[in-house]
Design a protein around this motif. Sequence first.
Motif, short mmCIF file in Angstrom:
data_model
loop_
_atom_site.label_atom_id
_atom_site.label_comp_id
_atom_site.label_asym_id
_atom_site.label_seq_id
_atom_site.Cartn_x
_atom_site.Cartn_y
_atom_site.Cartn_z
N MET A 106 0.86 -1.19 0.00
CA MET A 106 0.00 0.00 0.00
C MET A 106 0.90 1.24 0.00
N ARG A 107 0.62 2.16 -0.93
CA ARG A 107 1.35 3.43 -1.01
C ARG A 107 0.38 4.59 -0.83
N ARG A 108 0.88 5.71 -0.36
CA ARG A 108 0.07 6.91 -0.24
C ARG A 108 0.51 7.93 -1.29
N ILE A 109 -0.46 8.37 -2.07
CA ILE A 109 -0.21 9.32 -3.16
C ILE A 109 -0.94 10.62 -2.84
N HIS A 110 -0.24 11.72 -2.88
CA HIS A 110 -0.87 13.00 -2.58
C HIS A 110 -1.73 13.47 -3.75
N ALA A 111 -2.84 14.09 -3.42
CA ALA A 111 -3.77 14.57 -4.45
C ALA A 111 -3.09 15.53 -5.41
N SER A 112 -2.14 16.29 -4.91
CA SER A 112 -1.44 17.25 -5.77
C SER A 112 -0.61 16.56 -6.85
N ASP A 113 -0.20 15.32 -6.61
CA ASP A 113 0.50 14.53 -7.63
C ASP A 113 -0.50 13.78 -8.51
N LEU A 114 -1.56 13.30 -7.90
CA LEU A 114 -2.50 12.44 -8.61
C LEU A 114 -3.34 13.20 -9.61
N ARG A 115 -3.81 14.39 -9.24
CA ARG A 115 -4.76 15.11 -10.09
C ARG A 115 -4.15 15.44 -11.47
N PRO A 116 -2.95 16.03 -11.56
CA PRO A 116 -2.41 16.30 -12.90
C PRO A 116 -2.11 15.04 -13.68
N PHE A 117 -1.75 13.96 -12.98
CA PHE A 117 -1.50 12.69 -13.66
C PHE A 117 -2.78 12.16 -14.30
N ALA A 154 -1.16 4.91 -18.61
CA ALA A 154 -0.28 6.02 -19.00
C ALA A 154 0.64 5.61 -20.15
N ARG A 155 1.17 4.41 -20.09
CA ARG A 155 2.04 3.94 -21.16
C ARG A 155 1.27 3.79 -22.47
N GLU A 156 0.02 3.34 -22.38
CA GLU A 156 -0.79 3.14 -23.57
C GLU A 156 -1.14 4.44 -24.26
N VAL A 157 -1.28 5.53 -23.49
CA VAL A 157 -1.67 6.81 -24.09
C VAL A 157 -0.48 7.77 -24.20
N ASP A 158 0.73 7.21 -24.13
CA ASP A 158 1.95 8.00 -24.28
C ASP A 158 2.08 9.10 -23.23
N ALA A 159 1.68 8.77 -22.01
CA ALA A 159 1.79 9.72 -20.90
C ALA A 159 2.68 9.15 -19.79
N GLU A 160 3.60 8.29 -20.17
CA GLU A 160 4.45 7.64 -19.17
C GLU A 160 5.24 8.66 -18.36
N ALA A 161 5.65 9.76 -19.01
CA ALA A 161 6.44 10.78 -18.30
C ALA A 161 5.67 11.44 -17.18
N ALA A 162 4.32 11.33 -17.20
CA ALA A 162 3.50 11.96 -16.17
C ALA A 162 3.33 11.10 -14.93
N ILE A 163 3.77 9.83 -14.97
CA ILE A 163 3.60 8.95 -13.82
C ILE A 163 4.37 9.53 -12.62
N PRO A 164 3.71 9.80 -11.51
CA PRO A 164 4.41 10.37 -10.35
C PRO A 164 5.45 9.39 -9.78
N ASP A 165 6.56 9.93 -9.32
CA ASP A 165 7.59 9.10 -8.70
C ASP A 165 7.04 8.32 -7.51
N SER A 166 6.07 8.92 -6.85
CA SER A 166 5.50 8.28 -5.65
C SER A 166 4.77 6.97 -5.97
N PHE A 167 4.46 6.71 -7.26
CA PHE A 167 3.83 5.44 -7.62
C PHE A 167 4.78 4.28 -7.39
N GLY A 168 6.09 4.52 -7.56
CA GLY A 168 7.08 3.47 -7.36
C GLY A 168 7.00 2.37 -8.39
N VAL A 169 6.56 2.68 -9.61
CA VAL A 169 6.44 1.65 -10.66
C VAL A 169 7.40 1.93 -11.80
#
Length: 368
Positions: free
Chosen positions: A1-12, A353-368
């Motif tokens: 389980m990871r915690r992602i801040h809304a400020s990172d999640l919303r733009p992603f 994100a990878r499928e829609v060419d938005a991989e660069a937007a994945i937040p570091d906090s995802f850890g993936v």
Amino acid sequence: MRRIHASDLRPFVAELVSGLDASEDVAETVAESLVEADLRGHGSHGSIRMGTSYLEMIETGEIHPRATPELEPLSGVTAQVDGNGQYGQVVGRRAVEAGIELTEDRDVAMVGVRDASHLGRIGEWAERAAEAGRCFAAFVNTGGTDPLVTPPGSADRLFSTNPLAFGVPSFGALPHPIVLDMATSQVAHGKVTKRAVENRPLPEGWVVDEAGEIVTDSDEYEEAGRGALMPLGGLTSGHKGFGLAMIAELFAGIVGDHPVTGQGGGEWVNNGAMFVFADPDGFSNEAANRERVEALAGMIRDAEGPDAVPMGPSAKGDRARIPGEPEHETREKRLAEGIPFHEETLELLADVAREVDAEAAIPDSFGV
């Protein structure tokens, strides 16, 4: 389980929606609604939707990200919104805005909704209306698409989860509006889907199959199509949930000019709805209404809570809560600490994100 801040999640999430051919305004609206669902503890209707349904709904044409919802006034107190297949988060917002506008000069209004794809967390529309000072009621159907729920005595998937939502301003008595958002089935389907993604079992009493067996394997329900969700009340009083579902079907179909189950069909959800708005000032005054809310809230909080009387397996906490209170408190906590996500959900969103060419937007906090 990871915690992602809304400020990172919303733009992603906005990048995911944009990557699926939506305008910037639509992307921001959808992302705001999905992340708000995550913040309020309803992850089944949050960001996970981009991977569990919305991506495929775009690909199969059930969501039209470039469509414009159309408002048609019918009278001084009624209107209909044709969503034209746009994201339901956009359509629902337009319908609520219309209802609030209609009640600026009148005490009551009604707005029908059709072809809204998936309206998302219906409680959001109750919150928005109540925060604008209106009492609100919603009755929702899916036009016969995506049947999931059985009537009593059967295991056929005939109905949707037919959600109901109600909102009441708290008139300053509470730090949040009073909001009830519920399915007329034992549970919202999104909660089953979320458990399947997270490889978790279903509680007993949610799903029954044609042999009368209780299904607890979430994957068997989602992927193998075994069983159907039971109506609210389950094996004990499911006739009540079934009755509410029938009313929601007809209210949404009639007022939204939208099909009901039995008339349509399809794999993905396409919501119709009846939204009702009332201005409390037309019937009472703020001071009297604040006293009403204070009295009810005080009575509930002062009620005895002996350990010998359980709340039930699906309840959150060990005491009755004022509707809307758990969501308010959860939002405050998650804004400060981040939103908890299972690793499987973050992997799913990263795949989108990878499928829609938005991989660069994945937040570091995802850890993936």
